[in-house]
Each structure stands twice: as structure tokens, then as C-alpha cells.
Design an enzyme around this catalytic site. Structure first.
Site, PDB file in Angstrom:
ATOM      1  N   SER A 158      -5.528   5.967  36.933  1.00  0.00           N
ATOM      2  CA  SER A 158      -6.366   4.849  37.392  1.00  0.00           C
ATOM      3  C   SER A 158      -5.719   4.233  38.618  1.00  0.00           C
ATOM      4  O   SER A 158      -4.487   4.253  38.762  1.00  0.00           O
ATOM      5  CB  SER A 158      -6.463   3.791  36.300  1.00  0.00           C
ATOM      6  OG  SER A 158      -7.031   2.602  36.824  1.00  0.00           O
ATOM      7  N   TYR A 171      -2.770  -2.245  30.464  1.00  0.00           N
ATOM      8  CA  TYR A 171      -3.549  -1.120  31.002  1.00  0.00           C
ATOM      9  C   TYR A 171      -2.831  -0.503  32.207  1.00  0.00           C
ATOM     10  O   TYR A 171      -2.669   0.719  32.285  1.00  0.00           O
ATOM     11  CB  TYR A 171      -4.943  -1.607  31.394  1.00  0.00           C
ATOM     12  CG  TYR A 171      -5.851  -0.503  31.884  1.00  0.00           C
ATOM     13  CD1 TYR A 171      -6.413   0.398  30.990  1.00  0.00           C
ATOM     14  CD2 TYR A 171      -6.137  -0.362  33.239  1.00  0.00           C
ATOM     15  CE1 TYR A 171      -7.249   1.415  31.439  1.00  0.00           C
ATOM     16  CE2 TYR A 171      -6.972   0.647  33.695  1.00  0.00           C
ATOM     17  CZ  TYR A 171      -7.527   1.539  32.792  1.00  0.00           C
ATOM     18  OH  TYR A 171      -8.340   2.555  33.237  1.00  0.00           O
TER      19      TYR A 171
HETATM   20  N1  LIG Z   1     -14.422   2.924  34.440  1.00  0.00           N
HETATM   21  C1  LIG Z   1     -13.458   2.727  35.310  1.00  0.00           C
HETATM   22  O1  LIG Z   1     -13.579   1.901  36.237  1.00  0.00           O
HETATM   23  C2  LIG Z   1     -12.202   3.522  35.258  1.00  0.00           C
HETATM   24  C3  LIG Z   1     -11.348   3.464  36.367  1.00  0.00           C
HETATM   25  C4  LIG Z   1     -10.162   4.196  36.333  1.00  0.00           C
HETATM   26  C5  LIG Z   1      -9.857   4.959  35.239  1.00  0.00           C
HETATM   27  N2  LIG Z   1     -10.707   4.984  34.164  1.00  0.00           N
HETATM   28  C6  LIG Z   1     -10.326   5.800  33.033  1.00  0.00           C
HETATM   29  O2  LIG Z   1     -11.337   6.765  32.797  1.00  0.00           O
HETATM   30  C7  LIG Z   1     -11.350   7.119  31.420  1.00  0.00           C
HETATM   31  C8  LIG Z   1     -12.766   7.006  30.893  1.00  0.00           C
HETATM   32  O3  LIG Z   1     -13.149   5.656  30.978  1.00  0.00           O
HETATM   33  P1  LIG Z   1     -14.670   5.186  31.005  1.00  0.00           P
HETATM   34  O4  LIG Z   1     -14.744   4.127  32.018  1.00  0.00           O
HETATM   35  O5  LIG Z   1     -15.566   6.341  31.067  1.00  0.00           O
HETATM   36  O6  LIG Z   1     -14.740   4.449  29.581  1.00  0.00           O
HETATM   37  P2  LIG Z   1     -15.743   4.545  28.350  1.00  0.00           P
HETATM   38  O7  LIG Z   1     -17.132   4.689  28.788  1.00  0.00           O
HETATM   39  O8  LIG Z   1     -15.373   3.397  27.477  1.00  0.00           O
HETATM   40  O9  LIG Z   1     -15.289   5.905  27.657  1.00  0.00           O
HETATM   41  C9  LIG Z   1     -14.078   5.995  26.972  1.00  0.00           C
HETATM   42  C10 LIG Z   1     -14.070   7.305  26.221  1.00  0.00           C
HETATM   43  O10 LIG Z   1     -12.816   7.437  25.567  1.00  0.00           O
HETATM   44  C11 LIG Z   1     -13.047   7.746  24.199  1.00  0.00           C
HETATM   45  N3  LIG Z   1     -11.994   7.209  23.362  1.00  0.00           N
HETATM   46  C12 LIG Z   1     -11.505   5.942  23.353  1.00  0.00           C
HETATM   47  N4  LIG Z   1     -10.570   5.824  22.411  1.00  0.00           N
HETATM   48  C13 LIG Z   1     -10.452   7.041  21.824  1.00  0.00           C
HETATM   49  C14 LIG Z   1      -9.664   7.539  20.774  1.00  0.00           C
HETATM   50  N5  LIG Z   1      -8.758   6.785  20.124  1.00  0.00           N
HETATM   51  N6  LIG Z   1      -9.809   8.843  20.405  1.00  0.00           N
HETATM   52  C15 LIG Z   1     -10.700   9.638  21.029  1.00  0.00           C
HETATM   53  N7  LIG Z   1     -11.488   9.202  22.040  1.00  0.00           N
HETATM   54  C16 LIG Z   1     -11.362   7.920  22.419  1.00  0.00           C
HETATM   55  C17 LIG Z   1     -14.393   7.122  23.878  1.00  0.00           C
HETATM   56  O11 LIG Z   1     -15.037   7.829  22.843  1.00  0.00           O
HETATM   57  P3  LIG Z   1     -15.314   7.307  21.348  1.00  0.00           P
HETATM   58  O12 LIG Z   1     -15.549   5.849  21.411  1.00  0.00           O
HETATM   59  O13 LIG Z   1     -16.453   8.138  20.885  1.00  0.00           O
HETATM   60  O14 LIG Z   1     -14.059   7.664  20.652  1.00  0.00           O
HETATM   61  C18 LIG Z   1     -15.157   7.356  25.161  1.00  0.00           C
HETATM   62  O15 LIG Z   1     -15.742   8.638  25.168  1.00  0.00           O
HETATM   63  C19 LIG Z   1     -10.356   6.182  30.734  1.00  0.00           C
HETATM   64  O16 LIG Z   1      -9.124   6.836  30.600  1.00  0.00           O
HETATM   65  C20 LIG Z   1     -10.215   5.034  31.723  1.00  0.00           C
HETATM   66  O17 LIG Z   1      -8.993   4.371  31.582  1.00  0.00           O
HETATM   67  C21 LIG Z   1     -11.875   4.288  34.154  1.00  0.00           C
END
Ligand SMILES: NC(=O)c1ccc[n+]([C@@H]2O[C@H](COP(=O)([O-])OP(=O)(O)OC[C@H]3O[C@@H](n4cnc5c(N)ncnc54)[C@H](OP(=O)(O)O)[C@@H]3O)[C@@H](O)[C@H]2O)c1
Length: 276
Positions: A158, A171
Site C-alpha cells: 500500500s 495499517y
Molecule cells: N482500497 C484501497 O484503497 C487499498 C489501497 C492500498 C492497498 N489496499 C490493499 O488491497 C487489499 C484489498 O483491499 P480492498 O480495498 O479490496 O478491501 P476489501 O474490499 O475489504 O477486500 C478485502 C478482502 O480481503 C479478504 N479478507 C479479509 N480478512 C481476511 C481473512 N482473515 N482471511 C481471508 N480473507 C480475508 C476479504 O474477504 P472475506 O471478508 O470474504 O474474508 C476481502 O475479499 C488489502 O490488502 C488492502 O490493504 C487497498
């Protein structure tokens, strides 16, 4: 009111470009955290491209909904904090899909943290999912790829890894840890022909960021982020980072004299918590 709902989301100029054909397209892909947000958008893209995709998540309904009717989508319902479940998932995937070409270790969690109401459990949970969760999946992935001397591992970092941001201490730390280990993996696994990448997105419009109650500069639609990531993974770049203006802004901030950065960062706190 969140800034993201007030403004139309900007389109990144590279998101619409076709993929660079520098590398062979991966056929067997595991994506953790594919039941929502960035992971789901990536899974849908790779499924559409004709790859066999292991769609991972804890929420069965959401995992199945991403798989849809695609015969090449394999639902894998497990929690990344359970090392044995991660091992079983990789094993089951390979039994069905054959040799794993690409693992995108994307599952992640974010909750705002505040030292004034320090919550150790939340800090541990964030580290447990974002860092150790990735490592739990990494272990069987390396094992599978090492013997075949082939594969790509993409770790989800990130932009928040660049510097400590107020109310995101846990985070930022978890993603810094991911970024540091990814650098070492890149070096250590090279001799096994395992190509390790780091994905460094800025703000992307997903359920994870929908909880944020602060303005998110350069917030990007999830489809564009997924397009940039897929394109980046098909190139040879080590780091896939976007949007450039946010990434460079944070990198510059990390080079400022500490005292100046701390003064600027304090402005991100509510007015009653500022000292000047
Ligand atoms: N959105 C942003 O702005 C952003 C920016 C930089 C980096 N990121 C990174 O990108 C990644 C995806 O984020 P997102 O924004 O797409 O978030 P999101 O929509 O909340 O998706 C998170 C995913 O992680 C899974 N997850 C969470 N805890 C888990 C666990 N204990 N075991 C297995 N699966 C788990 C969730 O699935 P379930 O709930 O079905 O388990 C969901 O599919 C993350 O690593 C986040 O830190 C996001």
C-alpha cells in the site's frame, strides 16, 4: 461527507491501455481476498481472460458470487490467519488446476487506529491479517513454486507503507512489513526463478475505503486499479504503484526533515488534537 462521493472518480490514463505482452499470460492463479474490492475485480478480469482462478475469501456467498458460472473459477473459502487452511487451499487448487503460475496475496484489513484510545487487539488483528496472513499463504506457495522453479508471487502492499500516517499506524506498519519482506523475497527467490512483485496502490474505491471518514486524494475506481495491476503483472516491473501523484507526494513527505513532517502530519488530526 466523504470527498469520494462528492467528486466523480478520475480515470487513470494507463488503465485503458491494452496489456503489455512482455510475459506469457498466467493460466493458474490464486487470489486471496478475492471476495470483494480489488481482489474480486482482479479475479473477474483473469477469469474473463480464460485463466483458472482460485477465488479466495472467508465469505462463501461472496466468493461464489465472484466465481459466478465460470467453469474455470475455483472457490476457496478459508481464513488467511489459519496456516493449515492456507496450505490446504494451495494444495486443493493445484490438484484441480495444475501448477500454480501466479499467487496474488491480497487479503487485507484496515481499521482506523488512534494512540489516544490505543487498541492493542485491533493493532494485532491488522498485523495478523495483512502481514502474517500473507506469510501463511506464502509458505505453501513458495514450496509449490520452488520445486518447479517457476512462478510469480505478488504481494499486496500500500502507499500507506511509505510513511506513518495519523490514525493508520497499525495499517501503515503492517504494509511496511509486507514491503520489506517482499524486497528480501525478491532477492532470495530469484535463484529459484520465482518472480516476486510488490503492488502499491493509493486510495481505491472499495468496501475497505468506504469506511474512511477523511478526504482520499486521487481515489480510483476499483476496475481501473485492477486493470493497472493486471497490466503491471504482465510487464516486468518489480513494483506496481499508482497513482503517481500520491505515491511521489508520500515519498517526498518521507524525505522531509522529521520535525517538518510531524508538523504537517498533525494537520490530519481533528483541530482539537493539534498543538499549534
Ligand atoms: N482500497 C484501497 O484503497 C487499498 C489501497 C492500498 C492497498 N489496499 C490493499 O488491497 C487489499 C484489498 O483491499 P480492498 O480495498 O479490496 O478491501 P476489501 O474490499 O475489504 O477486500 C478485502 C478482502 O480481503 C479478504 N479478507 C479479509 N480478512 C481476511 C481473512 N482473515 N482471511 C481471508 N480473507 C480475508 C476479504 O474477504 P472475506 O471478508 O470474504 O474474508 C476481502 O475479499 C488489502 O490488502 C488492502 O490493504 C487497498
Amino acid at each position: 461527507m466523504l470527498e469520494k462521493s462528492a467528486k466523480p472518480l478520475r480515470t487513470h490514463p494507463k488503465a485503458a491501455l491494452p496489456r503489455k505482452n512482455e510475459m506469457e499470460s498466467p493460466n493458474a492463479i490464486i487470489i486471496t481476498g478475492a471476495s470483494s474490492g480489488i481482489g474480486a475485480a482482479l479475479a473477474r478480469r483473469y477469469i474473463e481472460d480464460g485463466a483458472t482462478v482460485g477465488v479466495c475469501g472467508r465469505n462463501r456467498d461472496r466468493v461464489l458470487s465472484v466465481c459466478g458460472a465460470a467453469p474455470r473459477a475455483i472457490p476457496l473459502v478459508f481464513d488467511v490467519t489459519d496456516p493449515a487452511a492456507c496450505e490446504t487451499a494451495v494444495k486443493n487448487f493445484e490438484e484441480e488446476a495444475g501448477a500454480l503460475d501466479l499467487a496474488i496475496l491480497n487479503a487485507g484489513y484496515h481499521l482506523a487506529t488512534d494512540a489516544a484510545a490505543f487498541d492493542l487487539e485491533t493493532c494485532k488483528r491488522i498485523m495478523e491479517i495483512n502481514y502474517f496472513g500473507a506469510l501463511n499463504c506464502l509458505a505453501p506457495t513458495i514450496e509449490a513454486m520452488k520445486t518447479r522453479r517457476r512462478g510469480i508471487i505478488a504481494m499486496m502492499g500500500s502507499a500507506a507503507a511509505t510513511i506513518g500516517l495519523p490514525n493508520a499506524g497499525a495499517y501503515c506498519s503492517s504494509k511496511s512489513a509486507v514491503a520489506r519482506i517482499t524486497e528480501t523475497l525478491r532477492v532470495e527467490l530469484r535463484a529459484f526463478n520465482i518472480d516476486v512483485r510488490l503492488i502499491t496502490p493509493g486510495f481505491v474505491d472499495t468496501p475497505l475505503t468506504a469506511r474512511n471518514e477523511f478526504p482520499m486524494p486521487f481515489l480510483m475506481p476499483v476496475e481501473e486499479a485492477a486493470a493497472l495491476i493486471e497490466r503491471g503483472l504482465s510487464s516486468k516491473s518489480y513494483e506496481i504503484s499508482f497513482p503517481r501523484r500520491l505515491i511521489w507526494g508520500l515519498r517526498l513527505a518521507s524525505l522531509l526533515p522529521r520535525a517538518l513532517y510531524f508538523k504537517l502530519a498533525e494537520r490530519l488530526l481533528p483541530s482539537e488534537r493539534r498543538t499549534d
